[in-house]
Design an enzyme around this catalytic site. Structure first.
Site, PDB file in Angstrom:
ATOM      1  N   LEU A  96       1.182  -8.842  -0.851  1.00  0.00           N
ATOM      2  CA  LEU A  96       1.098  -8.020   0.360  1.00  0.00           C
ATOM      3  C   LEU A  96       0.026  -6.948   0.181  1.00  0.00           C
ATOM      4  O   LEU A  96      -0.134  -6.386  -0.905  1.00  0.00           O
ATOM      5  CB  LEU A  96       2.460  -7.373   0.621  1.00  0.00           C
ATOM      6  CG  LEU A  96       3.569  -8.387   0.895  1.00  0.00           C
ATOM      7  CD1 LEU A  96       4.938  -7.730   0.817  1.00  0.00           C
ATOM      8  CD2 LEU A  96       3.366  -9.047   2.259  1.00  0.00           C
ATOM      9  N   HIS A 112      13.094  -9.955  -8.619  1.00  0.00           N
ATOM     10  CA  HIS A 112      12.243 -10.668  -9.577  1.00  0.00           C
ATOM     11  C   HIS A 112      13.101 -11.107 -10.762  1.00  0.00           C
ATOM     12  O   HIS A 112      13.902 -10.315 -11.272  1.00  0.00           O
ATOM     13  CB  HIS A 112      11.107  -9.742 -10.042  1.00  0.00           C
ATOM     14  CG  HIS A 112      10.127 -10.436 -10.923  1.00  0.00           C
ATOM     15  ND1 HIS A 112       9.153 -11.287 -10.428  1.00  0.00           N
ATOM     16  CD2 HIS A 112       9.971 -10.422 -12.268  1.00  0.00           C
ATOM     17  CE1 HIS A 112       8.437 -11.760 -11.437  1.00  0.00           C
ATOM     18  NE2 HIS A 112       8.910 -11.260 -12.556  1.00  0.00           N
ATOM     19  N   ASP A 144       5.707  -1.615  -4.197  1.00  0.00           N
ATOM     20  CA  ASP A 144       4.520  -0.779  -4.001  1.00  0.00           C
ATOM     21  C   ASP A 144       3.313  -1.720  -3.965  1.00  0.00           C
ATOM     22  O   ASP A 144       3.477  -2.925  -3.822  1.00  0.00           O
ATOM     23  CB  ASP A 144       4.431   0.324  -5.062  1.00  0.00           C
ATOM     24  CG  ASP A 144       4.241  -0.230  -6.461  1.00  0.00           C
ATOM     25  OD1 ASP A 144       3.992  -1.461  -6.597  1.00  0.00           O
ATOM     26  OD2 ASP A 144       4.325   0.540  -7.429  1.00  0.00           O
ATOM     27  N   GLU A 145       2.119  -1.169  -4.155  1.00  0.00           N
ATOM     28  CA  GLU A 145       0.939  -2.024  -3.967  1.00  0.00           C
ATOM     29  C   GLU A 145       0.649  -2.935  -5.148  1.00  0.00           C
ATOM     30  O   GLU A 145      -0.190  -3.821  -5.058  1.00  0.00           O
ATOM     31  CB  GLU A 145      -0.275  -1.156  -3.630  1.00  0.00           C
ATOM     32  CG  GLU A 145      -0.161  -0.586  -2.232  1.00  0.00           C
ATOM     33  CD  GLU A 145      -1.430   0.096  -1.763  1.00  0.00           C
ATOM     34  OE1 GLU A 145      -2.525  -0.302  -2.190  1.00  0.00           O
ATOM     35  OE2 GLU A 145      -1.305   1.039  -0.964  1.00  0.00           O
ATOM     36  N   VAL A 147       1.796  -5.668  -8.398  1.00  0.00           N
ATOM     37  CA  VAL A 147       2.597  -6.895  -8.477  1.00  0.00           C
ATOM     38  C   VAL A 147       3.851  -6.601  -9.308  1.00  0.00           C
ATOM     39  O   VAL A 147       3.763  -6.415 -10.524  1.00  0.00           O
ATOM     40  CB  VAL A 147       1.775  -8.044  -9.117  1.00  0.00           C
ATOM     41  CG1 VAL A 147       2.640  -9.291  -9.283  1.00  0.00           C
ATOM     42  CG2 VAL A 147       0.557  -8.348  -8.262  1.00  0.00           C
ATOM     43  N   ASP A 148       4.978  -6.501  -8.629  1.00  0.00           N
ATOM     44  CA  ASP A 148       6.278  -6.272  -9.282  1.00  0.00           C
ATOM     45  C   ASP A 148       6.312  -4.956 -10.063  1.00  0.00           C
ATOM     46  O   ASP A 148       6.910  -4.874 -11.142  1.00  0.00           O
ATOM     47  CB  ASP A 148       6.631  -7.456 -10.215  1.00  0.00           C
ATOM     48  CG  ASP A 148       6.677  -8.782  -9.466  1.00  0.00           C
ATOM     49  OD1 ASP A 148       7.163  -8.794  -8.325  1.00  0.00           O
ATOM     50  OD2 ASP A 148       6.214  -9.802 -10.015  1.00  0.00           O
TER      51      ASP A 148
END
Ligand code: GRF
Length: 206
Positions: A96, A112, A144-145, A147-148
């Site tokens: 995203l 996750h 958040d921005e 990855v995981d």
């Protein structure tokens, strides 16, 4: 009385976490309603679960949008039209962008199958086995921005067994995911989660 929390779920595949959330809400274990499933894949098995549970399902096929941003805008439109207060990623296989994450800041969760920050991104079970750790698990976190990388809400540990394969390990972790995700949504719905920097404080129930 305040309106019950309306939850939208984004899934690209099998949808077992989507099902766990739907079942927990239907059984009254979480004070929320799952109102829509959004998928980017017209063939996602999650669609069958939505149909069987009589939950609205919307396919927003990336192929029909000229850019990632346009696709995300369409997804935001679907979720906003349904007045969704919480968005749950459940096996949603798209990264995203900042504007999407910013739009739903503080009300976007993901699950996750590892104990983050270990083994983020793709193939977490394979990474887990290759690294040789003895304990893995599941993590629910705000998105958040990265990855995981977002603030962690709940984690649960699962042992890694000597003869585990990706299939056996993922099955054992999945059973835990199906309890952990509804519990995180329950806490969110009750207004008990407070993000303080990287830490998520869980307020006592009153
Ligand atoms: C789960 O393992 C979840 O943790 C990860 O993707 C998988 C999705 O499975 N993000 P399902 O579609 O919910 O069955």
């Amino acid at each position: 009385m305040p309106e019950r929390l309306r939850v939208g779920v984004l899934a690209s595949g099998r949808g077992s976490n989507f099902r766990a959330l739907v079942e927990a809400a239907a059984a009254g274990r979480i004070p929320a309603d799952v109102v829509v499933l959004v998928t980017d894949r017209p063939s996602a098995p999650a669609l069958d679960i939505a149909r069987a549970s009589r939950i609205e399902a919307v396919v927003v096929d990336a192929k029909h949008h000229p850019s990632r941003e346009a696709h995300e805008k369409a997804v935001i439109g679907v979720l906003e039209e349904r007045r969704v207060g919480l968005v749950c990623l459940a096996g949603y296989m798209r990264l995203l962008t900042g504007p999407f994450v910013g739009h739903f800041a503080g009300r976007l969760l993901n699950i996750h199958p590892s104990l983050l920050p270990a083994f983020p991104g793709l193939h977490p079970h394979r990474q887990t086995l290759e690294h040789g750790v003895k304990v893995s698990g599941a993590t629910v976190h705000f998105v958040d921005e990265g990855v995981d990388t977002g603030p962690i809400v709940l984690q649960a540990a699962v042992p890694v067994l000597q003869n585990d394969t990706e299939a056996t390990l993922s099955e054992r972790i999945l059973a835990v995911e199906h309890r952990l995700y509804p519990e995180a949504v329950r806490l969110f719905a009750l207004g008990r989660l407070e993000i303080r920097g990287r830490r998520v404080h869980i307020r006592e129930s009153t």
